[in-house]
Scaffold this motif. Structure first.
Motif, PDB file in Angstrom:
ATOM      1  N   TRP A 133       1.890  15.023  10.050  1.00  0.00           N
ATOM      2  CA  TRP A 133       0.999  16.047   9.493  1.00  0.00           C
ATOM      3  C   TRP A 133       1.529  17.462   9.732  1.00  0.00           C
ATOM      4  N   LEU A 134       2.420  17.624  10.712  1.00  0.00           N
ATOM      5  CA  LEU A 134       2.954  18.956  10.993  1.00  0.00           C
ATOM      6  C   LEU A 134       3.783  19.498   9.829  1.00  0.00           C
ATOM      7  N   TRP A 135       4.312  18.593   8.965  1.00  0.00           N
ATOM      8  CA  TRP A 135       5.067  19.054   7.806  1.00  0.00           C
ATOM      9  C   TRP A 135       4.188  19.850   6.836  1.00  0.00           C
ATOM     10  N   LEU A 136       2.874  19.683   6.940  1.00  0.00           N
ATOM     11  CA  LEU A 136       1.948  20.363   6.009  1.00  0.00           C
ATOM     12  C   LEU A 136       1.602  21.787   6.437  1.00  0.00           C
ATOM     13  N   ILE A 137       2.048  22.168   7.652  1.00  0.00           N
ATOM     14  CA  ILE A 137       1.775  23.531   8.110  1.00  0.00           C
ATOM     15  C   ILE A 137       2.393  24.548   7.145  1.00  0.00           C
ATOM     16  N   GLY A 138       1.597  25.483   6.698  1.00  0.00           N
ATOM     17  CA  GLY A 138       2.078  26.476   5.752  1.00  0.00           C
ATOM     18  C   GLY A 138       1.981  26.058   4.295  1.00  0.00           C
TER      19      GLY A 138
ATOM     20  N   LEU B  43       0.826  -1.208   0.000  1.00  0.00           N
ATOM     21  CA  LEU B  43       0.000   0.000   0.000  1.00  0.00           C
ATOM     22  C   LEU B  43       0.861   1.259   0.000  1.00  0.00           C
ATOM     23  N   LEU B  44       1.918   1.245   0.813  1.00  0.00           N
ATOM     24  CA  LEU B  44       2.800   2.417   0.869  1.00  0.00           C
ATOM     25  C   LEU B  44       3.530   2.621  -0.451  1.00  0.00           C
ATOM     26  N   THR B  45       3.949   1.515  -1.057  1.00  0.00           N
ATOM     27  CA  THR B  45       4.764   1.607  -2.261  1.00  0.00           C
ATOM     28  C   THR B  45       3.959   2.027  -3.484  1.00  0.00           C
ATOM     29  N   ILE B  46       2.677   1.685  -3.520  1.00  0.00           N
ATOM     30  CA  ILE B  46       1.837   2.098  -4.651  1.00  0.00           C
ATOM     31  C   ILE B  46       1.147   3.426  -4.354  1.00  0.00           C
TER      32      ILE B  46
ATOM     33  N   TYR C  87     -12.561   5.227  -1.873  1.00  0.00           N
ATOM     34  CA  TYR C  87     -11.554   5.604  -0.881  1.00  0.00           C
ATOM     35  C   TYR C  87     -11.943   5.094   0.505  1.00  0.00           C
ATOM     36  N   ILE C  88     -13.215   5.215   0.843  1.00  0.00           N
ATOM     37  CA  ILE C  88     -13.692   4.714   2.135  1.00  0.00           C
ATOM     38  C   ILE C  88     -13.535   3.192   2.203  1.00  0.00           C
ATOM     39  N   GLY C  89     -13.832   2.506   1.080  1.00  0.00           N
ATOM     40  CA  GLY C  89     -13.652   1.057   1.040  1.00  0.00           C
ATOM     41  C   GLY C  89     -12.208   0.654   1.299  1.00  0.00           C
ATOM     42  N   ILE C  90     -11.269   1.391   0.701  1.00  0.00           N
ATOM     43  CA  ILE C  90      -9.853   1.120   0.936  1.00  0.00           C
ATOM     44  C   ILE C  90      -9.490   1.368   2.399  1.00  0.00           C
ATOM     45  N   CYS C  91     -10.043   2.434   2.974  1.00  0.00           N
ATOM     46  CA  CYS C  91      -9.770   2.742   4.379  1.00  0.00           C
ATOM     47  C   CYS C  91     -10.259   1.631   5.310  1.00  0.00           C
ATOM     48  N   VAL C  92     -11.420   1.062   5.010  1.00  0.00           N
ATOM     49  CA  VAL C  92     -11.960  -0.040   5.830  1.00  0.00           C
ATOM     50  C   VAL C  92     -11.014  -1.244   5.767  1.00  0.00           C
ATOM     51  N   ILE C  93     -10.538  -1.563   4.579  1.00  0.00           N
ATOM     52  CA  ILE C  93      -9.618  -2.688   4.426  1.00  0.00           C
ATOM     53  C   ILE C  93      -8.306  -2.410   5.158  1.00  0.00           C
ATOM     54  N   VAL C  94      -7.833  -1.178   5.072  1.00  0.00           N
ATOM     55  CA  VAL C  94      -6.603  -0.802   5.771  1.00  0.00           C
ATOM     56  C   VAL C  94      -6.784  -0.930   7.283  1.00  0.00           C
ATOM     57  N   ALA C  95      -7.969  -0.595   7.790  1.00  0.00           N
ATOM     58  CA  ALA C  95      -8.245  -0.764   9.216  1.00  0.00           C
ATOM     59  C   ALA C  95      -8.123  -2.233   9.618  1.00  0.00           C
ATOM     60  N   SER C  96      -8.588  -3.132   8.738  1.00  0.00           N
ATOM     61  CA  SER C  96      -8.465  -4.562   9.032  1.00  0.00           C
ATOM     62  C   SER C  96      -7.000  -4.985   9.052  1.00  0.00           C
ATOM     63  N   PHE C  97      -6.171  -4.336   8.236  1.00  0.00           N
ATOM     64  CA  PHE C  97      -4.740  -4.613   8.267  1.00  0.00           C
ATOM     65  C   PHE C  97      -4.150  -4.241   9.631  1.00  0.00           C
ATOM     66  N   GLY C  98      -4.639  -3.150  10.225  1.00  0.00           N
ATOM     67  CA  GLY C  98      -4.163  -2.758  11.542  1.00  0.00           C
ATOM     68  C   GLY C  98      -4.477  -3.808  12.595  1.00  0.00           C
TER      69      GLY C  98
ATOM     70  N   ARG D 145      -0.650   9.663   3.975  1.00  0.00           N
ATOM     71  CA  ARG D 145      -0.815  10.068   5.368  1.00  0.00           C
ATOM     72  C   ARG D 145      -2.112   9.535   5.965  1.00  0.00           C
ATOM     73  N   VAL D 146      -3.211   9.637   5.223  1.00  0.00           N
ATOM     74  CA  VAL D 146      -4.518   9.224   5.748  1.00  0.00           C
ATOM     75  C   VAL D 146      -4.566   7.718   5.976  1.00  0.00           C
ATOM     76  N   LEU D 147      -4.100   6.937   5.012  1.00  0.00           N
ATOM     77  CA  LEU D 147      -4.151   5.485   5.155  1.00  0.00           C
ATOM     78  C   LEU D 147      -3.285   5.017   6.323  1.00  0.00           C
ATOM     79  N   THR D 148      -2.148   5.669   6.508  1.00  0.00           N
ATOM     80  CA  THR D 148      -1.298   5.331   7.655  1.00  0.00           C
ATOM     81  C   THR D 148      -1.988   5.679   8.958  1.00  0.00           C
ATOM     82  N   LEU D 149      -2.676   6.821   8.967  1.00  0.00           N
ATOM     83  CA  LEU D 149      -3.380   7.253  10.170  1.00  0.00           C
ATOM     84  C   LEU D 149      -4.588   6.365  10.464  1.00  0.00           C
TER      85      LEU D 149
END
Length: 420
Positions: free
Chosen positions: A411-416, A39-42, A117-128, A57-61
């Motif tokens: 996420w702090l890297w996104l400030i500014g 997932l990270l590599t693609i 995107y939500i479907g991918i997030c649900v699957i990623v949650a199962s990976f956790g 960032r979102v999928l990792t979170l």
């Protein structure tokens, strides 16, 4: 079948299977992270489908809260859990989730949109959830075996990132100029990941528990009061080396989880801070904050590959005994010094060229892999089976907590950033 246990030594004699166990541990480590590494590599594919949703960032979170909540529960109940069922459930969940990602992409013809995107997030949650089952279960199990098994498993974890990163370079080169080339590479990725997850199910269920040296260590742990190994011993044909032979006085003498944590608080803090630094930079910063360079779209992929490769190489350094860092103070100093990498990455991304970025990324991976192996192979030494297992789960909880904190700080890297 009965295995004689030499109480004077933790090292069995005249038992075979050690090379095979090392290979199996490596593959089990690969299977623990290959789905997530894919997932990270693609990430470039998901940035194309969901450009406004910060996928890396979102999928990792999404992944981490489920991982940390599950490992916290499992670590608390660790003494009563069936390790065999726990690990098999984790690998089966990895297999199902990776296969579901493949079906989702095929079923939607690689289209974007919030629903997908939500479907991918649900699957990623199962990976956790799967990660917490497997990583804590395997590390706990290997904590009372020889350190080479732990090192091999941790090398397998790093190999998953290296394998997927190198495969991503190959697929990008092969499909770059073909129609839907990016998607074809992703489908290949998910198919390879699904195969490895299935392989891990077979190896853990039918091969690993029957290796003589593994049976020895599990029988020894059972004689010391461990209840987590009973199902694996039964699968190996051993029924008379159980914790039932341990009297109540030995149960009382066992250290509590709180006592274990306090005795090893420096190791737990080392792991936590180690992954806070790593995940505050990798992968989000490398994908979104390194600017535009001559390599173009290849640049973040090369950075991720370089980080994964250096991480893998460094996990073999502790096998050379004179290079193994065992000093608790030394480990703490090395861990704290990695915080200097944060300003280094900031100024290099802003003012430096890509050559300096390659050096920093390599150092990030080298220190992460080396210190991880040193900590996780050193901390459990000297403890009996049940205590080593419990400590292994505690250390994984701290590691996952560090990953979660690092992902949040990323996420702090996104400030500014005007695109945030």
């Amino acid at each position: 079948m009965t295995i004689a246990i030499d109480e004077s030594s933790r090292i069995p004699t005249r038992l075979g299977g050690k090379p095979g166990a090392i290979v199996v541990c490596w593959i089990l480590g690969l299977g623990t992270l290959v789905s997530w590494s894919s997932l990270l590599t693609i990430g470039d594919y998901y940035y194309q489908l969901f450009p406004k949703y910060h996928p890396s960032r979102v999928l990792t979170l999404v992944y981490q809260p489920f991982a940390i909540a599950t490992i916290a529960i499992l670590a608390y109940k660790g003494e009563k859990l069936n390790t065999r069922k726990r690990n098999l459930a984790g690998y089966i969940l990895f297999f199902s989730g990776t296969f579901a990602l493949l079906l989702l992409d095929l079923g939607t013809s690689g289209k974007g949109g919030l629903g997908n995107y939500i479907g991918i997030c649900v699957i990623v949650a199962s990976f956790g959830v799967a990660d917490a089952h497997v990583k804590g279960g395997i590390v706990g199990d290997l904590s009372f075996m020889c350190p080479e098994f732990m090192q091999s498993y941790l090398a397998g974890l790093a190999a998953s990132g290296t394998l997927t990163a190198c495969l991503r370079l190959v697929t990008k080169a092969a499909f770059e100029h073909s129609k839907n080339g990016l998607r074809k590479g992703v489908i290949l990725f998910l198919a390879v990941s699904t195969f490895f997850e299935f392989l891990c199910i077979i190896l853990y269920a039918f091969v690993f528990p029957k290796l003589p040296i593994v049976k020895y260590y599990r029988a020894k742990a059972a004689s010391e009061g461990s209840k987590t190994v009973a199902a694996d011993l039964a699968a190996a044909g051993i029924t008379d080396a159980s914790s039932e032979s341990v009297d109540d006085s030995k149960q009382v003498e066992r250290l509590s989880k709180k006592k274990l944590f306090m005795e090893n608080i420096d190791y737990t803090l080392d792991l936590y801070l180690l992954y806070v630094v790593t995940l505050s930079i990798f992968p989000g910063f490398l994908y979104e904050n390194t600017g535009t360079h001559s390599l173009g779209s290849w640049y973040p992929i090369v950075l991720v590959t370089l980080c994964n490769l250096s991480d893998l190489i460094s996990r073999y350094i502790p096998l050379i005994k004179k290079f193994e860092l065992k000093s608790r103070n030394g480990l703490m100093i090395a861990t704290l010094s990695r915080f200097l990498l944060i300003p280094c990455f900031y100024f290099t991304a802003k003012y430096g060229n890509q050559g300096w970025m390659f050096v920093l990324v390599s150092f990030l991976g080298l220190t992460n892999g080396y210190l991880t192996v040193c900590i996780l192979t050193t901390a459990p030494r000297g403890y009996k089976g049940p205590e080593a297992n419990a400590l292994g789960n505690i250390l994984v909880l701290c590691l996952v907590s560090g990953i979660f904190s690092g992902v949040a700080l990323d996420w702090l890297w996104l400030i500014g950033n005007s695109d945030f």
